[in-house]
Design a protein around this motif. Structure first.
Motif, PDB file in Angstrom:
ATOM      1  N   GLY A  10      24.165 -31.167  21.243  1.00  0.00           N
ATOM      2  CA  GLY A  10      23.781 -31.312  21.972  1.00  0.00           C
ATOM      3  C   GLY A  10      24.079 -32.003  23.174  1.00  0.00           C
ATOM      4  O   GLY A  10      25.579 -32.284  23.575  1.00  0.00           O
ATOM      5  N   LEU A  11      23.711 -32.285  24.192  1.00  0.00           N
ATOM      6  CA  LEU A  11      24.165 -33.027  25.057  1.00  0.00           C
ATOM      7  C   LEU A  11      23.930 -34.728  24.710  1.00  0.00           C
ATOM      8  O   LEU A  11      23.098 -35.440  24.416  1.00  0.00           O
ATOM      9  CB  LEU A  11      23.388 -33.009  26.350  1.00  0.00           C
ATOM     10  N   VAL A  12      24.948 -35.943  24.717  1.00  0.00           N
ATOM     11  CA  VAL A  12      24.964 -36.916  24.810  1.00  0.00           C
ATOM     12  C   VAL A  12      25.695 -37.849  25.642  1.00  0.00           C
ATOM     13  O   VAL A  12      26.781 -36.853  25.893  1.00  0.00           O
ATOM     14  CB  VAL A  12      25.473 -37.980  22.953  1.00  0.00           C
ATOM     15  N   GLY A  16      27.653 -42.826  22.173  1.00  0.00           N
ATOM     16  CA  GLY A  16      26.632 -41.964  21.556  1.00  0.00           C
ATOM     17  C   GLY A  16      27.077 -41.325  21.002  1.00  0.00           C
ATOM     18  O   GLY A  16      28.476 -41.620  20.594  1.00  0.00           O
ATOM     19  N   SER A  17      26.144 -40.530  19.451  1.00  0.00           N
ATOM     20  CA  SER A  17      26.745 -39.676  17.832  1.00  0.00           C
ATOM     21  C   SER A  17      26.417 -39.451  18.338  1.00  0.00           C
ATOM     22  O   SER A  17      25.045 -38.425  18.274  1.00  0.00           O
ATOM     23  CB  SER A  17      26.648 -41.582  16.910  1.00  0.00           C
ATOM     24  N   LEU A  18      26.592 -38.356  17.555  1.00  0.00           N
ATOM     25  CA  LEU A  18      25.849 -36.690  16.758  1.00  0.00           C
ATOM     26  C   LEU A  18      26.789 -36.706  14.897  1.00  0.00           C
ATOM     27  O   LEU A  18      27.753 -37.035  15.173  1.00  0.00           O
ATOM     28  CB  LEU A  18      26.461 -35.916  18.016  1.00  0.00           C
ATOM     29  N   THR A 112      28.640 -24.678  17.298  1.00  0.00           N
ATOM     30  CA  THR A 112      28.132 -25.701  18.116  1.00  0.00           C
ATOM     31  C   THR A 112      27.842 -26.213  19.349  1.00  0.00           C
ATOM     32  O   THR A 112      29.359 -26.717  19.719  1.00  0.00           O
ATOM     33  CB  THR A 112      27.621 -26.497  17.030  1.00  0.00           C
ATOM     34  N   GLN A 113      27.627 -26.051  20.947  1.00  0.00           N
ATOM     35  CA  GLN A 113      28.437 -27.039  21.873  1.00  0.00           C
ATOM     36  C   GLN A 113      27.185 -27.886  21.769  1.00  0.00           C
ATOM     37  O   GLN A 113      26.847 -28.888  21.438  1.00  0.00           O
ATOM     38  CB  GLN A 113      27.247 -26.203  22.827  1.00  0.00           C
ATOM     39  N   SER A 117      28.980 -36.534  28.307  1.00  0.00           N
ATOM     40  CA  SER A 117      28.455 -37.114  29.659  1.00  0.00           C
ATOM     41  C   SER A 117      28.892 -38.347  29.950  1.00  0.00           C
ATOM     42  O   SER A 117      28.804 -39.134  28.929  1.00  0.00           O
ATOM     43  CB  SER A 117      27.169 -36.912  30.128  1.00  0.00           C
ATOM     44  N   SER A 118      29.840 -38.748  30.916  1.00  0.00           N
ATOM     45  CA  SER A 118      30.586 -39.869  31.352  1.00  0.00           C
ATOM     46  C   SER A 118      29.415 -40.918  31.993  1.00  0.00           C
ATOM     47  O   SER A 118      27.978 -40.569  31.882  1.00  0.00           O
ATOM     48  CB  SER A 118      31.519 -39.830  32.069  1.00  0.00           C
TER      49      SER A 118
END
Length: 118
Positions: A10-12, A16-18, A112-113, A117-118
């Motif tokens: 996902g987009l983080v 952050g964490s995934l 998986t993408q 983002s900064s």
């Protein structure tokens, strides 16, 4: 035919964490070293982390202390917990075995993408 299905990307924002997961059809994980690979835009796919059947882990220097790989052989699933994410972690994440021999690799999944983002 073995199928590898990655999910959880996902987009983080940076910091952050995934957690990404990879599930395989069939009982293929047991006995095999499993790895997470990353392909950043415009770059070749690289091995980021691996875990042996006995649970020994390794990481590329850029993710040490931030990523944790784990596996559940009963569920034919391997995980990658990613914390303190950085923009340079952006890429498509894939799982597969880890071997010196090309013939040992299964067909690559769709990946998986992960976008940071900064």
């Amino acid at each position: 035919q073995v199928q590898l299905v990655e999910s959880g990307g996902g987009l983080v924002q940076a910091g952050g964490s995934l957690r990404v997961s990879c599930a395989a059809s069939g009982n293929i994980f047991s006995g095999n070293t499993m790895g997470w690979y990353r392909q950043a835009p415009g770059k070749q796919r690289e091995l980021v982390s691996s875990i042996t059947d006995g649970g020994s882990t390794s990481y590329v220097d850029s993710v040490k202390g931030r990523f944790t790989i784990s596996r559940d052989n009963a569920k034919n699933t391997v995980y990658l917990q990613m914390n303190s994410l950085k923009p340079e972690d952006t890429g498509v994440y894939y799982c597969n075995t880890v071997s010196r021999f090309a013939r040992d690799y299964w067909a690559w999944g769709q990946g998986t993408q992960v976008t940071v983002s900064s």
